[in-house]
Design a protein around this motif. Structure first.
Motif, short mmCIF file in Angstrom:
data_model
loop_
_atom_site.label_atom_id
_atom_site.label_comp_id
_atom_site.label_asym_id
_atom_site.label_seq_id
_atom_site.Cartn_x
_atom_site.Cartn_y
_atom_site.Cartn_z
N SER A 1 0.90 5.57 1.05
CA SER A 1 0.01 6.36 0.75
C SER A 1 0.68 8.22 1.31
N ILE B 1 1.46 6.17 -9.98
CA ILE B 1 1.08 4.67 -9.77
C ILE B 1 2.08 3.99 -9.06
N TYR C 1 -3.04 4.88 -1.63
CA TYR C 1 -3.60 3.55 -3.27
C TYR C 1 -3.49 2.03 -2.67
N TYR C 2 -4.53 1.56 -3.02
CA TYR C 2 -3.87 -0.04 -2.17
C TYR C 2 -5.00 -1.34 -3.39
N ASN C 3 -4.28 -1.50 -4.57
CA ASN C 3 -5.85 -1.58 -5.21
C ASN C 3 -6.24 -0.49 -6.64
N GLU C 4 -6.66 0.29 -5.91
CA GLU C 4 -7.75 0.98 -6.36
C GLU C 4 -7.14 2.74 -5.22
N THR C 5 -7.21 4.41 -6.67
CA THR C 5 -7.10 4.98 -5.49
C THR C 5 -8.23 5.52 -4.69
N THR D 1 5.34 6.69 -6.28
CA THR D 1 4.36 7.49 -6.66
C THR D 1 4.87 8.80 -6.40
N GLN E 1 0.37 -1.27 0.00
CA GLN E 1 -0.20 0.14 -0.29
C GLN E 1 0.66 1.31 -0.02
N ASN F 1 -4.59 14.57 -7.03
CA ASN F 1 -4.83 13.03 -7.92
C ASN F 1 -3.17 12.40 -7.79
N PHE F 2 -3.51 11.38 -8.00
CA PHE F 2 -1.98 10.25 -8.42
C PHE F 2 -2.03 10.67 -9.97
#
Length: 267
Positions: free
Chosen positions: A64, A98, A79-83, A103, A62, A94-95
């Motif tokens: 953060s 990734i 971000y953990y599989n999705e934002t 990051t 993850q 926004n990211f």
């Protein structure tokens, strides 16, 4: 005869010391394994903060981003599989990168609220969390204004500076009475107003008067155009005399013109 405990290079204390040293070295390497950047952006612009995990021996689970608020760090993006973006930051950040060990977040239309420091966190297995800090410096260009009046034997000068971060005002004004106040503007910038009052009959009058504004490490000098003692008394006198002369000239011209017209009528 076998060596006693505490003697020789093979003692338990020696091994403990070596173990602690090795752990310290590994810990220092881990702590220093994140590359970060600081950014500077003008109010209303866009800026990106980036963190790169250079230690690839652990699996990142993850990523953060947190912001430092009142000496605490508050989650703003994960971000953990999705934002996931915190509600208070939606539409503002926004990211933009990734990746497993890389990051970046981008701030859009930056306001003064984004000014501050941020922390990126890589949660890894089995290495745990790796943290890196970076700061975003928001600024607004400096605007200055100087106004002065002279009346009743006193010079009143007002120096106004608006910008972000807060500009600072000081005076080179011998013998002056000074007062200052500030206003927080709706866009987050700060307006500082500094006033001085100088007695034009004092021995200090005629010396150089300067409003010095300091902003983002740069200093701006704004001079009050005082030439010499007694100069301000002459200004109203010169103006009055000039007006009187102009009126007299007009009267003479009118009289001459009327006289000329009368002579023409006789003939």
């Amino acid at each position: 005869m076998p060596p006693k405990v505490g003697e020789g290079v093979c003692s338990p204390w020696t091994f403990q010391g070596l173990t602690l040293c090795i752990m310290s070295i590994v810990f220092c390497r881990i702590q220093g394994a994140i590359l970060t950047n600081n950014a500077e952006v003008e109010l209303g612009g866009n800026a990106t903060l980036r963190c790169t995990l250079t230690n690839h021996q652990f699996k990142t689970i993850q990523v953060s981003w947190q912001k430092a608020i009142n000496q605490n760090f508050v989650n703003m993006a994960v971000y953990y599989n999705e934002t996931f973006i915190a509600d208070s930051y939606k539409g503002r950040i926004n990211f933009t990168i990734i990746e497993v060990n890389d990051t970046a977040i981008t701030f859009w239309n930056v306001s003064t609220q984004e000014n501050g420091c941020y922390r990126c966190i890589f949660n890894t297995f089995p290495g745990g969390a790796f943290e890196g800090d970076s700061c975003l410096s928001v600024y607004d260009n400096l605007n200055t204004f100087l106004h002065y009046t002279v009346s009743d034997g006193h010079l009143n000068a007002t120096c106004l500076a608006t910008g972000f971060p807060r500009p600072n005002i000081s005076w080179i004004a011998p013998g002056a009475e000074k007062n200052e106040h500030e206003i927080a503007n709706p866009n987050g910038t700060v307006s500082v107003t500094s006033k001085i009052l100088v007695n034009t009959s004092s021995s200090h009058f005629g010396q150089e008067l300067i409003c010095k504004v300091t902003h983002r490490g740069k200093e701006t000098d704004i001079k009050v155009p005082v030439k010499k003692r007694g100069y301000w008394y002459l200004v109203p006198v010169v103006i009055t005399v000039s007006v009187l002369i102009s009126v007299i000239v007009v009267i003479i011209v009118v009289c001459c013109w009327k006289r000329h017209m009368k002579k023409r009528r006789r003939f």
